[in-house]
Design a protein around this motif. Structure first.
Motif, PDB file in Angstrom:
ATOM      1  N   LYS A 152       0.846  -1.193   0.000  1.00 15.49           N
ATOM      2  CA  LYS A 152       0.000   0.000   0.000  1.00 15.49           C
ATOM      3  C   LYS A 152       0.885   1.250   0.000  1.00 15.49           C
ATOM      4  CE  LYS A 152      -3.948  -2.169   2.260  1.00 15.49           C
ATOM      5  NZ  LYS A 152      -4.899  -2.115   3.389  1.00 15.49           N
ATOM      6  N   PRO A 153       1.453   1.532  -1.175  1.00 17.53           N
ATOM      7  CA  PRO A 153       2.318   2.725  -1.272  1.00 17.53           C
ATOM      8  C   PRO A 153       1.486   4.025  -1.236  1.00 17.53           C
ATOM      9  CG  PRO A 153       2.022   1.756  -3.426  1.00 17.53           C
ATOM     10  CD  PRO A 153       1.331   0.836  -2.469  1.00 17.53           C
ATOM     11  N   ASP A 154       2.217   5.146  -1.073  1.00 18.74           N
ATOM     12  CA  ASP A 154       1.512   6.442  -1.107  1.00 18.74           C
ATOM     13  C   ASP A 154       0.923   6.677  -2.499  1.00 18.74           C
ATOM     14  OD1 ASP A 154       2.250   6.874   1.489  1.00 18.74           O
ATOM     15  OD2 ASP A 154       4.067   8.010   0.968  1.00 18.74           O
ATOM     16  N   GLY A 155      -0.258   7.207  -2.502  1.00 19.82           N
ATOM     17  CA  GLY A 155      -0.916   7.495  -3.786  1.00 19.82           C
ATOM     18  C   GLY A 155      -1.456   6.241  -4.433  1.00 19.82           C
ATOM     19  N   LEU A 156      -1.783   5.165  -3.615  1.00 18.95           N
ATOM     20  CA  LEU A 156      -2.311   3.914  -4.158  1.00 18.95           C
ATOM     21  C   LEU A 156      -3.620   4.179  -4.879  1.00 18.95           C
ATOM     22  CD1 LEU A 156      -2.237   0.806  -4.426  1.00 18.95           C
ATOM     23  CD2 LEU A 156      -3.488   0.723  -2.236  1.00 18.95           C
ATOM     24  N   ILE A 157      -3.688   3.657  -6.102  1.00 23.12           N
ATOM     25  CA  ILE A 157      -4.920   3.809  -6.883  1.00 23.12           C
ATOM     26  C   ILE A 157      -5.744   2.531  -6.823  1.00 23.12           C
ATOM     27  CG2 ILE A 157      -5.860   4.267  -9.190  1.00 23.12           C
ATOM     28  CD1 ILE A 157      -3.331   5.871  -9.798  1.00 23.12           C
ATOM     29  N   PHE A 158      -5.131   1.396  -7.142  1.00 20.55           N
ATOM     30  CA  PHE A 158      -5.865   0.119  -7.063  1.00 20.55           C
ATOM     31  C   PHE A 158      -4.862  -1.034  -6.972  1.00 20.55           C
ATOM     32  CE2 PHE A 158      -5.232   0.819 -11.605  1.00 20.55           C
ATOM     33  CZ  PHE A 158      -4.807  -0.407 -12.060  1.00 20.55           C
TER      34      PHE A 158
ATOM     35  N   VAL B 294      -0.821  -0.445  -8.306  1.00 18.93           N
ATOM     36  CA  VAL B 294      -0.710   0.775  -9.129  1.00 18.93           C
ATOM     37  C   VAL B 294      -0.895   1.992  -8.219  1.00 18.93           C
ATOM     38  CG1 VAL B 294      -1.610   2.068 -11.096  1.00 18.93           C
ATOM     39  CG2 VAL B 294      -1.579  -0.451 -11.138  1.00 18.93           C
ATOM     40  N   SER B 295       0.092   2.903  -8.276  1.00 21.31           N
ATOM     41  CA  SER B 295       0.000   4.160  -7.519  1.00 21.31           C
ATOM     42  C   SER B 295       0.184   5.321  -8.489  1.00 21.31           C
ATOM     43  CB  SER B 295       1.051   4.199  -6.418  1.00 21.31           C
ATOM     44  OG  SER B 295       2.359   4.230  -6.988  1.00 21.31           O
ATOM     45  N   LEU B 296       0.180   6.539  -7.961  1.00 20.06           N
ATOM     46  CA  LEU B 296       0.328   7.722  -8.802  1.00 20.06           C
ATOM     47  C   LEU B 296       1.714   7.800  -9.423  1.00 20.06           C
ATOM     48  CD1 LEU B 296      -1.502  10.396  -6.605  1.00 20.06           C
ATOM     49  CD2 LEU B 296      -2.349   9.302  -8.703  1.00 20.06           C
ATOM     50  N   THR B 297       2.662   7.189  -8.747  1.00 17.73           N
ATOM     51  CA  THR B 297       4.043   7.330  -9.202  1.00 17.73           C
ATOM     52  C   THR B 297       4.676   6.043  -9.683  1.00 17.73           C
ATOM     53  OG1 THR B 297       4.866   6.984  -6.955  1.00 17.73           O
ATOM     54  CG2 THR B 297       4.418   9.268  -7.618  1.00 17.73           C
ATOM     55  N   ASN B 298       3.964   4.919  -9.547  1.00 18.58           N
ATOM     56  CA  ASN B 298       4.655   3.653  -9.839  1.00 18.58           C
ATOM     57  C   ASN B 298       3.645   2.542 -10.090  1.00 18.58           C
ATOM     58  OD1 ASN B 298       6.698   1.857 -10.287  1.00 18.58           O
ATOM     59  ND2 ASN B 298       7.654   2.126  -8.277  1.00 18.58           N
TER      60      ASN B 298
END
Length: 564
Positions: A44-50, A113-117
């Motif tokens: 659960k990285p920062d900016g997690l999308i799904f 999938v996150s905002l940065t990765n």
């Protein structure tokens, strides 16, 4: 195998390990829910999308399972095949697959999938199933000595991976040597479930020693622990090599016993009919292995044999010894003898072995039989002779009675402890027991009789000096003895006698005698003085110096009193 078990335990505790190719491997249990972790929970990285789970299909093409939006609580299942109703996602993003089966043995990928990765984590799933307990099937009915025979087939069903089977005899593993032991194993898969079936066939060359051997089949599996089949034993067929004859009877064998001869052979199946040689006579028995001798006698002592019906050379022998004991005793029953006579006792015995002889008299053991050359009253009694050998005992007896006329051995007197009575004791010998009669009346009569010796006691209170007689009689005669008894009243005037038969009585008697002498001397002196006084100055020649008739009479009376 222990490392695999530890790995499985770690899986059950939700532990996950990495493979060398950076693809994790997780082990699931058949029929249970399989949990496939996503990067060990660090997903659960920062900016997690799904978060998305996908898998590799059987044909190698990718397939989607589900998607979990970060802002939503529920995941969207995108699978259209069999996973549609079996997959879900856990709070830690792990993929949950219910009703795990072998179709789940594939690679699953977690995409974060996150905002940065965008990262993917692949996990290979393996599904294990413990086999059912092994069972031995198609068992042989019997094994033949020295012949290679298929003993049975061991089967372990429904396992993944396949189980490994081991044959064991008496808890020791059997090793295929290609000659006496041949083991053939095979693995097949169920087309519907994909689970494996392991089978193992054992060909075994048995020996006679395997009659009691136990055979089992062990199933070894990574799920452990080992499972074993029910133990099996097999009859071993082999020809007779030895015959054995047994004497079935209590030992020792005695005359009159029934003796059973039992013939046994070591073949399997054992022979059921035999020939018995009964002191030179052949007797055939069928469908049994025994022959009984009834009411055996000493004449039946000898060598007995048994053999096979079709082979007289294969035989066994036994010596049968019949124990016997004959005993004769002279005399027996009731024996009547007179005192001093001789009694001759003879014992004759005939026995199969050395006999032991013991004597007892009136239930008391004797070291040896007494000398009966001159019988005494103490010889009378019940004599029992016990003669025995092992297992046999004979008892003979005679009851000896010794008779004799009565004879008084002693007649004594003594003063009672309180000094008020005289106790007379009359001791006599005789048999039958003598009857006693006293010449005076008394009280507290006491009587004892043992070994021909009788003791009679009489308590009297003599008021004057007495002569007492003891009379004893039985059917063979009589005897009598007298004793003088002094009056208690006169004895009171003198020193009390402590013992009429002891030193005190002797002192009294001496005192009485001395007193009588002194009294006589005194009377004589008085008489002399009296004559001298009356005749002083009147002596005449030729006169007799005698007293008057009154004086003589008085002198006699004084002398009489002194004697008493």
């Amino acid at each position: 195998m222990r490392s695999v078990i530890s790995l499985l335990g770690a899986f059950i505790a939700a532990a996950v390990f990495q493979t060398g190719s950076c693809v994790e491997t997780v082990i699931g249990l058949y029929g249970e829910t399989i949990e496939v972790p996503c990067n060990n929970g660090n997903n659960k990285p920062d900016g997690l999308i799904f978060t998305k789970w996908k898998y590799v299909k059987d044909d190698g093409s990718p397939g989607d399972l589900l998607v979990k939006q970060a802002q939503k609580d529920e995941a969207t299942v995108s699978a259209t095949d069999g996973y549609k109703s079996r997959v879900s996602i856990a709070a830690n993003s792990s993929l949950l697959i219910t009703q795990g089966s072998l179709v789940d043995q594939r690679v699953f990928t977690c995409m974060v999938v996150s905002l940065t990765n965008l990262k993917e984590y692949s996990v290979e799933v393996k599904v294990y199933k413990k086999p059912s307990a092994p069972v031995i099937k198609n068992k042989a009915k019997e094994l033949e000595n020295g012949k290679l025979t298929q003993l049975g087939e061991c089967v372990a069903e429904s396992a993944n991976p396949a189980a490994y089977l081991i044959w064991m005899k008496n808890n020791q593993p059997l090793v295929d040597d290609g000659k006496t032991i041949i083991i053939t194993s095979a693995i097949t898969k169920d087309p519907a479930t994909g689970l494996s079936r392991t089978s193992s066939r054992l060909q075994y060359t048995a020996s006679k020693e395997d009659v009691e051997s136990q055979f089992i089949c062990t199933a070894n599996h990574v799920m452990g622990p080992d499972q074993v089949s029910e133990p099996e034993t097999f009859p071993i067929h082999y020809p007779t090599e030895k015959v054995s004859l047994q004497v079935v009877s209590q030992s020792p064998i005695r005359e009159g016993d029934d003796v059973t001869l039992k013939c046994q052979a070591d073949g399997n199946p054992p022979p059921t009919s035999f020939n018995f040689n009964i002191k030179g006579k052949k007797v055939t028995v069928t469908d049994k292995d025994v022959y009984t001798l009834t009411g055996i006698t000493r004449a039946d002592t000898g060598v007995y044999k048994c053999s096979l019906l079709d082979n007289d050379v294969m035989e066994s022998t036994q010596m049968v010894t019949v124990s016997f004991l004959d005993v004769s005793l002279t005399p027996t029953g009731k024996v009547l003898k007179r005192l001093g006579e001789k009694l001759e006792v003879s014992l004759e015995k005939n026995a199969s072995t050395e006999a032991k002889v013991t004597w007892s008299k009136d239930n008391r053991k004797l070291d040896e039989l007494p000398d009966f050359s001159k019988l005494t009253y103490s010889d009378a009694g019940l004599y029992v002779c016990d003669v025995s050998i092992e297992g046999i005992k004979r008892s003979l007896s005679f009851e000896l009675t010794v008779e004799g006329g009565p004879k008084i051995m002693s007649l004594t007197k003594r003063r009672s402890n309180d000094g008020k009575h005289k106790i007379l004791t009359c001791e006599a010998e005789g048999s039958p027991k003598p009857d006693v009669q006293w010449s005076v009346n008394g009280t507290n009569d006491e009587t004892s009789y043992f070994n021909g010796k009788a003791t009679y006691k009489l308590t009297v209170v003599p008021s004057k000096n007495l002569t007492v007689s003891c009379h004893v009689t039985n059917k063979l005669g009589y005897d009598s003895r007298d004793i003088s008894v002094f009056s208690l009243f006169e004895e009171h005037k003198s020193k009390p006698e402590k013992n009429e038969h002891g030193a005190e009585q002797a002192k009294v008697i001496v005192g009485v005698v001395v007193g009588l002498f002194l009294a006589a001397a005194l009377v004589g002196l008085i008489y002399w003085l009296y004559i001298k006084k009356t005749r002083q100055g009147t002596w005449k020649t030729g006169e007799k110096e005698t007293g008057t008739s009154e004086e003589s009479k008085k002198l006699e009376e004084n002398n009489h009193k002194a004697d008493v």
